[in-house]
Design a protein around this motif. Structure first.
Motif, PDB file in Angstrom:
ATOM      1  N   ASP A   1       0.945  -1.127  -0.088  1.00 40.79           N
ATOM      2  CA  ASP A   1       0.041  -0.096   0.046  1.00 40.79           C
ATOM      3  C   ASP A   1       0.819   1.209  -0.004  1.00 40.79           C
TER       4      ASP A   1
ATOM      5  N   SER B   1       1.234  -2.663   4.785  1.00 43.27           N
ATOM      6  CA  SER B   1       0.551  -1.298   4.854  1.00 43.27           C
ATOM      7  C   SER B   1       1.104  -0.581   6.027  1.00 43.27           C
TER       8      SER B   1
ATOM      9  N   MET C   1      -5.464   0.861  -0.057  1.00 41.14           N
ATOM     10  CA  MET C   1      -5.512  -0.436   1.046  1.00 41.14           C
ATOM     11  C   MET C   1      -6.325  -1.646   0.577  1.00 41.14           C
TER      12      MET C   1
END
Length: 359
Positions: free
Chosen positions: A18, A111, A94
């Motif tokens: 991400d 992420s 995301m």
């Protein structure tokens, strides 16, 4: 630019990243990817975010041949509520990053984004493993043992946990310690207000019995109740607690480390003699700084899902991002997700009682 998820045991490790989730922006994320790639040239990436910006950054760091970019214009802010992301976040980096794990294009998702939203989206897109009631976040805590770290879970995925949840956390923590830290027979402790058997809430006492009953079959040692002062000790490898207590312990530890660092700097600057002492002590202080540097162990692992997700600290710099990717790489190399699923299924009666998938 292509990166394709390999068949298990073959080809490169593919990490879904991400790019838009961190406080420092995608340039820091891509810089961390470059550092991780230099250490492990067989890494491949699927990078999610704003395509034009990412194309330039990937080319700048020489990652074009190792990276596929997937366009995702939406960004999950740190202030966004998980419920809002669930309703309106399908166009975000995301969501796209987690979908690459769901579709088996990537092995692990990394992420730096909003923890609550990341857990919510992960649970919806990847789903929980059969038999798991509440997933957990496992972190590595610097410790006085040969490996240098202990595993603590839950570090904040869910503030609630009953005795069954705590037993499942113990089994997941054992699998993480065995496959992530290569501890063949991990020692498990249940965090409590004292080590005596009569102390603590009723569910903790029941959880202790349930965890102890799994020890022989799951090949770990249950050391019983442990106190907060033992989290960094060499008497235990896995510390089990609920997310409320675990997150407070984590933030308290981070705050204490920051206070000690500041206090040491101020003390060594106090007089000319103390500044001279600081110069003489610099090599030892530098070793201590590296020993407790949170960037080296940046990355909490979401356990209990049909896929592996590594949550990097939101304010991670390139060193921290590289550490999170390194952790994702190590877990993927050991087929951690499959081994964790086998362990949970075995305990819950969802699979034959064998141990073939665990070392």
């Amino acid at each position: 630019m292509t990166a394709r998820g390999p068949e298990k045991g073959h080809g490169p490790i593919v990490i879904s990243v991400d790019a838009m989730g961190g406080d420092r922006g995608p340039s820091t994320i891509v810089k961390g990817m470059a550092r991780a790639s230099k250490a492990n040239p067989d890494l491949r990436f699927i990078l999610h975010g704003k395509e034009d910006e990412l194309t330039t950054l990937v080319a700048k760091h020489g990652l074009s041949d190792a990276t596929t970019i997937k366009a995702a214009d939406g960004v999950v802010a740190m202030t966004d509520k998980p419920s809002h992301v669930m309703r309106h976040g399908k166009d975000t980096s995301m969501w796209s990053a987690i979908n690459s794990v769901r579709s088996n294009e990537a092995d692990v998702c990394v992420s730096c984004g909003n923890t609550g939203a990341l857990m919510a989206v992960s649970m919806v897109r990847l789903r929980k493993l059969p038999g798991v009631n509440r997933p957990a976040i496992a972190i590595l805590w610097p410790a006085n043992n040969a490996k240098g770290f202990n595993v603590l879970l839950d570090a904040g995925a869910d503030i609630r946990a009953d005795e069954t949840d705590l037993m499942q956390y113990a089994l997941m923590g054992v699998s993480y310690a065995r496959n992530g830290l290569e501890i063949e027979r991990p020692r498990v402790g249940l965090l409590n207000v004292g080590t005596e058997e009569h102390k603590g809430r009723a569910e903790l006492k029941v959880a202790a019995e349930m965890i102890g009953a799994q020890a022989d079959e799951a090949r770990f040692e249950f050391v019983g109740f442990v106190e907060g002062g033992q989290i960094a000790s060499d008497s235990v490898d896995v510390i089990v607690t609920d997310g409320f207590t675990g997150n407070i312990a984590l933030k308290t530890g981070e705050g204490t480390a920051s206070f000690i660092s500041t206090a040491l700097r101020n003390a060594f600057r106090h007089t000319p003699f103390s500044r001279l002492a600081a110069l003489l002590a610099y090599p030892s202080l530098n070793r201590l700084r590296k020993r407790i540097d949170p960037r080296r162990v940046n990355g909490g692992v979401f356990l209990g899902l049909n896929g592996t997700v590594v949550k990097s600290h939101g304010d991670a710099d390139a060193t921290g991002v590289a550490a999170a990717i390194k952790l994702a790489y190590q877990l993927s190399k050991t087929s951690f997700g499959e081994r964790l699923a086998a362990r949970v299924a075995q305990a819950g009666g969802f699979a034959p009682q064998d141990d073939d998938k665990e070392r």
